[in-house]
Design a protein around this motif. Sequence first.
Motif, PDB file in Angstrom:
ATOM      1  N   ALA A 276       3.770 -39.846  10.018  1.00  0.00           N
ATOM      2  CA  ALA A 276       4.236 -41.074   9.365  1.00  0.00           C
ATOM      3  C   ALA A 276       3.296 -42.239   9.666  1.00  0.00           C
ATOM      4  N   ARG A 277       2.742 -42.262  10.870  1.00  0.00           N
ATOM      5  CA  ARG A 277       1.793 -43.324  11.223  1.00  0.00           C
ATOM      6  C   ARG A 277       0.551 -43.225  10.336  1.00  0.00           C
ATOM      7  N   ASP A 278       0.060 -42.000  10.102  1.00  0.00           N
ATOM      8  CA  ASP A 278      -1.085 -41.815   9.197  1.00  0.00           C
ATOM      9  C   ASP A 278      -0.740 -42.267   7.780  1.00  0.00           C
ATOM     10  N   LEU A 279       0.432 -41.878   7.316  1.00  0.00           N
ATOM     11  CA  LEU A 279       0.856 -42.250   5.967  1.00  0.00           C
ATOM     12  C   LEU A 279       0.993 -43.771   5.852  1.00  0.00           C
ATOM     13  N   ALA A 280       1.568 -44.402   6.874  1.00  0.00           N
ATOM     14  CA  ALA A 280       1.752 -45.859   6.861  1.00  0.00           C
ATOM     15  C   ALA A 280       0.408 -46.584   6.801  1.00  0.00           C
ATOM     16  N   LYS A 281      -0.596 -46.058   7.486  1.00  0.00           N
ATOM     17  CA  LYS A 281      -1.929 -46.678   7.450  1.00  0.00           C
ATOM     18  C   LYS A 281      -2.504 -46.653   6.037  1.00  0.00           C
ATOM     19  N   SER A 282      -2.309 -45.545   5.343  1.00  0.00           N
ATOM     20  CA  SER A 282      -2.907 -45.420   4.005  1.00  0.00           C
ATOM     21  C   SER A 282      -2.114 -46.167   2.931  1.00  0.00           C
ATOM     22  N   THR A 283      -0.822 -46.388   3.150  1.00  0.00           N
ATOM     23  CA  THR A 283       0.003 -47.049   2.133  1.00  0.00           C
ATOM     24  C   THR A 283       0.305 -48.513   2.471  1.00  0.00           C
ATOM     25  N   GLY A 284      -0.024 -48.924   3.697  1.00  0.00           N
ATOM     26  CA  GLY A 284       0.292 -50.287   4.112  1.00  0.00           C
ATOM     27  C   GLY A 284       1.749 -50.468   4.490  1.00  0.00           C
ATOM     28  N   GLY A 285       2.438 -49.370   4.719  1.00  0.00           N
ATOM     29  CA  GLY A 285       3.856 -49.430   5.082  1.00  0.00           C
ATOM     30  C   GLY A 285       4.064 -49.458   6.579  1.00  0.00           C
ATOM     31  N   LYS A 286       5.279 -49.200   6.995  1.00  0.00           N
ATOM     32  CA  LYS A 286       5.588 -49.128   8.420  1.00  0.00           C
ATOM     33  C   LYS A 286       6.351 -47.845   8.701  1.00  0.00           C
ATOM     34  N   VAL A 287       6.387 -47.473   9.968  1.00  0.00           N
ATOM     35  CA  VAL A 287       7.067 -46.252  10.395  1.00  0.00           C
ATOM     36  C   VAL A 287       8.474 -46.618  10.850  1.00  0.00           C
ATOM     37  N   VAL A 288       9.456 -46.050  10.159  1.00  0.00           N
ATOM     38  CA  VAL A 288      10.855 -46.279  10.500  1.00  0.00           C
ATOM     39  C   VAL A 288      11.483 -44.925  10.795  1.00  0.00           C
ATOM     40  N   ALA A 289      11.927 -44.750  12.025  1.00  0.00           N
ATOM     41  CA  ALA A 289      12.592 -43.505  12.418  1.00  0.00           C
ATOM     42  C   ALA A 289      14.078 -43.645  12.117  1.00  0.00           C
ATOM     43  N   VAL A 290      14.689 -42.559  11.671  1.00  0.00           N
ATOM     44  CA  VAL A 290      16.133 -42.539  11.430  1.00  0.00           C
ATOM     45  C   VAL A 290      16.742 -41.580  12.439  1.00  0.00           C
ATOM     46  N   LEU A 291      17.641 -42.104  13.242  1.00  0.00           N
ATOM     47  CA  LEU A 291      18.293 -41.325  14.295  1.00  0.00           C
ATOM     48  C   LEU A 291      19.793 -41.353  14.061  1.00  0.00           C
ATOM     49  N   LEU A 292      20.378 -40.167  13.928  1.00  0.00           N
ATOM     50  CA  LEU A 292      21.829 -40.034  13.815  1.00  0.00           C
ATOM     51  C   LEU A 292      22.329 -39.444  15.119  1.00  0.00           C
ATOM     52  N   GLY A 293      23.399 -40.007  15.664  1.00  0.00           N
ATOM     53  CA  GLY A 293      23.909 -39.474  16.922  1.00  0.00           C
ATOM     54  C   GLY A 293      25.222 -40.109  17.320  1.00  0.00           C
ATOM     55  N   ALA A 294      25.730 -39.643  18.440  1.00  0.00           N
ATOM     56  CA  ALA A 294      26.926 -40.208  19.055  1.00  0.00           C
ATOM     57  C   ALA A 294      26.509 -40.664  20.447  1.00  0.00           C
ATOM     58  N   ASN A 295      26.390 -41.985  20.623  1.00  0.00           N
ATOM     59  CA  ASN A 295      25.876 -42.564  21.868  1.00  0.00           C
ATOM     60  C   ASN A 295      24.514 -41.977  22.228  1.00  0.00           C
ATOM     61  N   ALA A 296      23.625 -41.892  21.244  1.00  0.00           N
ATOM     62  CA  ALA A 296      22.325 -41.251  21.442  1.00  0.00           C
ATOM     63  C   ALA A 296      21.146 -42.198  21.267  1.00  0.00           C
TER      64      ALA A 296
END
Length: 178
Positions: free
Chosen positions: A20-40
């Motif tokens: 995602a970091r490589d992709l963000a560099k080429s598109t000018g975007g940012k890296v956003v992680a999505v985490l689903l959990g219970a108290n995680a």
Amino acid sequence: IIEHLRGKVSEISYVMLAAARDLAKSTGGKVVAVLLGANAQDLAKDFDADQVLYADHTAFAEFNTEAYQTAIAQIISNNNPRGVLFGHTTIGTDIVGGISTKLGLPLVSSVREFSSDGKLISQICGGKIMAECELPEPTALVTMVPGAYKSEQGQSASAPSITTVPVQLPEDLHIKLI
């Protein structure tokens, strides 16, 4: 989309963060992680991400296909990302097809890496052939295979900012872990 089981982040998640970091560099975007959990939320402490979207719900205490598909589809719809990376794993492949169908989004599978100009390099025929394509628009779903990135490349010494996002899940999920 971060994969984790029994309190441990899967290695493929760090590989996807590096990709995602490589992709963000080429598109000018940012890296956003999505985490689903219970108290995680503590699992996000070493993610190399600009931001973490965290959804907390008891239904995410263990992996649940229906709950994950529903929540991720909502997060994608609310944020309109350019690309969403899933692991080409039992978890990732279990949920990505349903999300692709539900949202009408293109899916590119078995992606190994992103080129410097943002193209996807996907391995087909058991890795004997490498196919290159543009990232479909407006939002593309991608399953990542390991090989081009090391998990250390997706880790950071400083914790990213965490934003809690609400998700609406049905009260009576059809799939339950017993």
